[in-house]
Scaffold this motif. Structure first.
Motif, PDB file in Angstrom:
ATOM      1  N   SER A  32       0.833  -1.209   0.000  1.00  0.00           N
ATOM      2  CA  SER A  32       0.000   0.000   0.000  1.00  0.00           C
ATOM      3  C   SER A  32       0.861   1.250   0.000  1.00  0.00           C
ATOM      4  O   SER A  32       0.587   2.220  -0.718  1.00  0.00           O
ATOM      5  CB  SER A  32      -0.935   0.026   1.204  1.00  0.00           C
ATOM      6  OG  SER A  32      -1.815  -1.054   1.159  1.00  0.00           O
ATOM      7  N   ILE A  33       1.906   1.265   0.782  1.00  0.00           N
ATOM      8  CA  ILE A  33       2.822   2.415   0.840  1.00  0.00           C
ATOM      9  C   ILE A  33       3.498   2.609  -0.514  1.00  0.00           C
ATOM     10  O   ILE A  33       3.603   3.733  -1.024  1.00  0.00           O
ATOM     11  CB  ILE A  33       3.859   2.247   1.977  1.00  0.00           C
ATOM     12  CG1 ILE A  33       3.161   2.370   3.331  1.00  0.00           C
ATOM     13  CG2 ILE A  33       4.997   3.255   1.840  1.00  0.00           C
ATOM     14  CD1 ILE A  33       4.045   2.007   4.512  1.00  0.00           C
ATOM     15  N   LEU A  34       3.962   1.505  -1.125  1.00  0.00           N
ATOM     16  CA  LEU A  34       4.601   1.602  -2.451  1.00  0.00           C
ATOM     17  C   LEU A  34       3.634   2.169  -3.484  1.00  0.00           C
ATOM     18  O   LEU A  34       3.990   3.046  -4.273  1.00  0.00           O
ATOM     19  CB  LEU A  34       5.106   0.232  -2.900  1.00  0.00           C
ATOM     20  CG  LEU A  34       6.359  -0.295  -2.211  1.00  0.00           C
ATOM     21  CD1 LEU A  34       6.629  -1.735  -2.663  1.00  0.00           C
ATOM     22  CD2 LEU A  34       7.550   0.581  -2.538  1.00  0.00           C
ATOM     23  N   ILE A  35       2.430   1.668  -3.495  1.00  0.00           N
ATOM     24  CA  ILE A  35       1.427   2.156  -4.437  1.00  0.00           C
ATOM     25  C   ILE A  35       1.122   3.623  -4.182  1.00  0.00           C
ATOM     26  O   ILE A  35       1.049   4.436  -5.109  1.00  0.00           O
ATOM     27  CB  ILE A  35       0.156   1.293  -4.371  1.00  0.00           C
ATOM     28  CG1 ILE A  35       0.438  -0.116  -4.918  1.00  0.00           C
ATOM     29  CG2 ILE A  35      -0.985   1.937  -5.153  1.00  0.00           C
ATOM     30  CD1 ILE A  35      -0.673  -1.105  -4.703  1.00  0.00           C
ATOM     31  N   PHE A  36       0.957   3.980  -2.936  1.00  0.00           N
ATOM     32  CA  PHE A  36       0.654   5.375  -2.578  1.00  0.00           C
ATOM     33  C   PHE A  36       1.800   6.292  -2.993  1.00  0.00           C
ATOM     34  O   PHE A  36       1.587   7.375  -3.553  1.00  0.00           O
ATOM     35  CB  PHE A  36       0.382   5.493  -1.084  1.00  0.00           C
ATOM     36  CG  PHE A  36       0.049   6.880  -0.640  1.00  0.00           C
ATOM     37  CD1 PHE A  36      -1.197   7.435  -0.932  1.00  0.00           C
ATOM     38  CD2 PHE A  36       0.977   7.646   0.049  1.00  0.00           C
ATOM     39  CE1 PHE A  36      -1.498   8.713  -0.541  1.00  0.00           C
ATOM     40  CE2 PHE A  36       0.681   8.934   0.455  1.00  0.00           C
ATOM     41  CZ  PHE A  36      -0.566   9.470   0.159  1.00  0.00           C
ATOM     42  N   ASN A  37       3.061   5.863  -2.766  1.00  0.00           N
ATOM     43  CA  ASN A  37       4.226   6.661  -3.137  1.00  0.00           C
ATOM     44  C   ASN A  37       4.312   6.826  -4.659  1.00  0.00           C
ATOM     45  O   ASN A  37       4.683   7.892  -5.148  1.00  0.00           O
ATOM     46  CB  ASN A  37       5.518   6.038  -2.597  1.00  0.00           C
ATOM     47  CG  ASN A  37       5.696   6.304  -1.105  1.00  0.00           C
ATOM     48  OD1 ASN A  37       5.095   7.215  -0.549  1.00  0.00           O
ATOM     49  ND2 ASN A  37       6.512   5.478  -0.476  1.00  0.00           N
ATOM     50  N   LYS A  38       4.014   5.761  -5.426  1.00  0.00           N
ATOM     51  CA  LYS A  38       4.050   5.858  -6.891  1.00  0.00           C
ATOM     52  C   LYS A  38       2.984   6.817  -7.389  1.00  0.00           C
ATOM     53  O   LYS A  38       3.210   7.564  -8.341  1.00  0.00           O
ATOM     54  CB  LYS A  38       3.860   4.478  -7.518  1.00  0.00           C
ATOM     55  CG  LYS A  38       5.109   3.645  -7.472  1.00  0.00           C
ATOM     56  CD  LYS A  38       4.943   2.387  -8.310  1.00  0.00           C
ATOM     57  CE  LYS A  38       6.265   1.636  -8.301  1.00  0.00           C
ATOM     58  NZ  LYS A  38       6.242   0.476  -9.155  1.00  0.00           N
ATOM     59  N   ARG A  39       1.797   6.787  -6.775  1.00  0.00           N
ATOM     60  CA  ARG A  39       0.718   7.692  -7.187  1.00  0.00           C
ATOM     61  C   ARG A  39       1.030   9.127  -6.821  1.00  0.00           C
ATOM     62  O   ARG A  39       0.607  10.061  -7.491  1.00  0.00           O
ATOM     63  CB  ARG A  39      -0.605   7.261  -6.568  1.00  0.00           C
ATOM     64  CG  ARG A  39      -1.160   6.041  -7.192  1.00  0.00           C
ATOM     65  CD  ARG A  39      -2.543   5.768  -6.689  1.00  0.00           C
ATOM     66  NE  ARG A  39      -3.042   4.539  -7.274  1.00  0.00           N
ATOM     67  CZ  ARG A  39      -4.133   3.936  -6.910  1.00  0.00           C
ATOM     68  NH1 ARG A  39      -4.860   4.434  -5.922  1.00  0.00           N
ATOM     69  NH2 ARG A  39      -4.514   2.842  -7.499  1.00  0.00           N
TER      70      ARG A  39
END
Length: 188
Positions: A179-186
């Motif tokens: 979730s953190i990785l996805i949030f950071n990419k977005r």
């Protein structure tokens, strides 16, 4: 019940049930069994199976076996003494058996009420079964083995429960990390 080969209905002149260690047969009095509830029938059959499985004529050991197996089935222990009162004569040795069963049940209930969590119930079953040996003047080899098997099973259940907690924790960490990785990419 490995040694019990068959259960037969018959008309027993002097009893409610009987067993044969030689053939592994349990005989039940048809007229008596018609008057019993399913749980009462189960206890009687387990008692006779105790004679066959333990290869014993000792009534206390058969009672202990029946109690152990009855508890493992999750049946209400409060129904045991009434069925014993219903089917046993008032001979002194039978009154002693009933008193020993009351002690097993009291110990079992005491232990159940003292358990904080549900993970240790199999150890409790083994301990309750061990009272059968105490009633007969010591714990038999079969009872010691049964107690150890119950403890081992309780340990295995506890290990599985702990493993599932660890796996759930790892899964949660992975979900949060993804979730953190996805949030950071977005966010970029």
């Amino acid at each position: 019940m490995n040694r019990v080969k068959r259960i037969e209905e018959c008309y027993l002149a002097n009893g409610k049930a009987a067993y044969s260690n030689f053939s592994g047969t349990i005989l039940v009095n048809r007229n008596v069994f018609k008057q019993l509830t399913p749980n009462e029938r189960t206890f009687i059959l387990l008692h006779e199976a105790g004679h066959v499985e333990l290869m014993t004529t000792d009534e206390n050991k058969a009672d202990g076996y029946a109690f152990h197996e009855y508890v493992k089935l999750g049946l209400p222990v409060d129904e045991i003494v009434p069925v014993m009162n219903k089917v046993l004569t008032s001979k002194p040795q039978n009154l002693h058996r009933i008193e020993m069963m009351k002690k097993r049940i009291d110990l079992f209930k005491t232990k159940i009420n003292s358990i904080d969590g549900a993970g240790d119930w199999l150890t409790l079953v083994g301990q309750a079964f061990g009272i059968a040996g105490q009633a007969a003047g010591g714990t038999s080899t079969e009872e010691q083995i049964s107690i150890q098997e119950a403890k081992n099973e309780a340990i295995e259940i506890e290990r599985r429960k702990n493993t599932s907690y660890i796996l759930a924790g790892i899964a949660l960490i992975l979900i949060v990390g993804v979730s953190i990785l996805i949030f950071n990419k977005r966010a970029k």
